[in-house]
Design a protein around this motif. Structure first.
Motif, PDB file in Angstrom:
ATOM      1  N   TRP A  58      12.533  -0.168  -9.383  1.00  0.00           N
ATOM      2  CA  TRP A  58      11.921  -1.141  -8.668  1.00  0.00           C
ATOM      3  C   TRP A  58      10.533  -1.131  -8.570  1.00  0.00           C
ATOM      4  O   TRP A  58       9.650  -2.079  -8.323  1.00  0.00           O
ATOM      5  CB  TRP A  58      12.331  -1.241  -7.485  1.00  0.00           C
ATOM      6  CG  TRP A  58      13.769  -2.107  -7.318  1.00  0.00           C
ATOM      7  CD1 TRP A  58      15.055  -1.352  -7.194  1.00  0.00           C
ATOM      8  CD2 TRP A  58      14.164  -3.312  -7.530  1.00  0.00           C
ATOM      9  NE1 TRP A  58      16.026  -2.286  -7.135  1.00  0.00           N
ATOM     10  CE2 TRP A  58      15.562  -3.346  -7.409  1.00  0.00           C
ATOM     11  CE3 TRP A  58      13.346  -4.605  -7.913  1.00  0.00           C
ATOM     12  CZ2 TRP A  58      16.260  -4.744  -7.648  1.00  0.00           C
ATOM     13  CZ3 TRP A  58      14.128  -5.754  -7.761  1.00  0.00           C
ATOM     14  CH2 TRP A  58      15.548  -5.818  -7.619  1.00  0.00           C
ATOM     15  N   GLU A  61       7.246  -3.961 -12.696  1.00  0.00           N
ATOM     16  CA  GLU A  61       6.920  -5.413 -12.351  1.00  0.00           C
ATOM     17  C   GLU A  61       7.952  -6.579 -12.912  1.00  0.00           C
ATOM     18  O   GLU A  61       8.094  -7.527 -11.887  1.00  0.00           O
ATOM     19  CB  GLU A  61       5.581  -5.811 -12.845  1.00  0.00           C
ATOM     20  CG  GLU A  61       4.873  -7.048 -12.361  1.00  0.00           C
ATOM     21  CD  GLU A  61       3.513  -7.329 -12.884  1.00  0.00           C
ATOM     22  OE1 GLU A  61       3.149  -8.356 -12.851  1.00  0.00           O
ATOM     23  OE2 GLU A  61       2.625  -6.314 -13.406  1.00  0.00           O
ATOM     24  N   GLN A  64      10.815  -6.610 -10.457  1.00  0.00           N
ATOM     25  CA  GLN A  64      10.209  -6.958  -8.930  1.00  0.00           C
ATOM     26  C   GLN A  64      10.285  -8.559  -9.251  1.00  0.00           C
ATOM     27  O   GLN A  64      10.493  -9.128  -8.212  1.00  0.00           O
ATOM     28  CB  GLN A  64       8.893  -6.640  -8.859  1.00  0.00           C
ATOM     29  CG  GLN A  64       8.900  -4.971  -8.419  1.00  0.00           C
ATOM     30  CD  GLN A  64       7.455  -4.564  -8.374  1.00  0.00           C
ATOM     31  OE1 GLN A  64       6.475  -5.248  -8.110  1.00  0.00           O
ATOM     32  NE2 GLN A  64       7.214  -3.037  -8.382  1.00  0.00           N
TER      33      GLN A  64
END
Length: 147
Positions: A58, A61, A64
């Protein structure tokens, strides 16, 4: 890429949260999720190795933003009276099953109709599936996530 549908089935246990957590660990350990930064569509010199931990996963980027297109995108199971939110999962109650599918005891035969239950992107559902005698046999998890 767009969202992906996913589903899993595990043997029944009374501890729904424990089953959910164990399933998430299994999916992570078996690398049964989308890992874009390491995808074989990238030139080899640009591929990143698979993450060692979920925290490492996580931190990236791309993850995410795009998610993993798996149950790893769901972080908690909410209660029957709670409002669904991003990255949550809600169990189908007996009352909801009765209202939507006409039975309190769902079976594997009902799974093709699970689209009739409320669902949204980045949100999961789960249901206890019963055998022909009405005994709980498995927990079925499904949802849509990823971008």
């Amino acid at each position: 890429m767009g969202a992906s549908g996913w589903d899993y089935s595990v043997p029944y246990q009374e501890d729904l949260v424990g089953a959910f957590d164990a399933l998430r660990r299994k999916v992570f350990e078996e690398r049964d999720y989308y890992w874009g930064p390491g995808g074989d569509w990238r030139p080899e010199e640009e591929r990143l190795p698979w993450p060692e931990t979920e925290e490492e996963l996580w931190e990236h980027e791309l993850v995410q933003h795009d998610g993993t297109h798996s149950i790893l995108d769901i972080f908690q199971i909410i209660g029957p009276d709670e409002k669904p939110d991003y990255s949550t999962m809600k169990q189908v109650t007996e009352e909801e099953a009765l209202r939507v599918l006409g039975t309190r005891k769902l079976t594997r035969a009902h799974v093709p109709r699970f689209e009739e239950f409320d669902h949204w992107r980045w949100y999961g559902r789960c249901a206890v599936l019963h055998d022909d005698r009405g005994e709980p046999r498995e927990i079925y998890f499904w949802g849509y996530s990823g971008d």
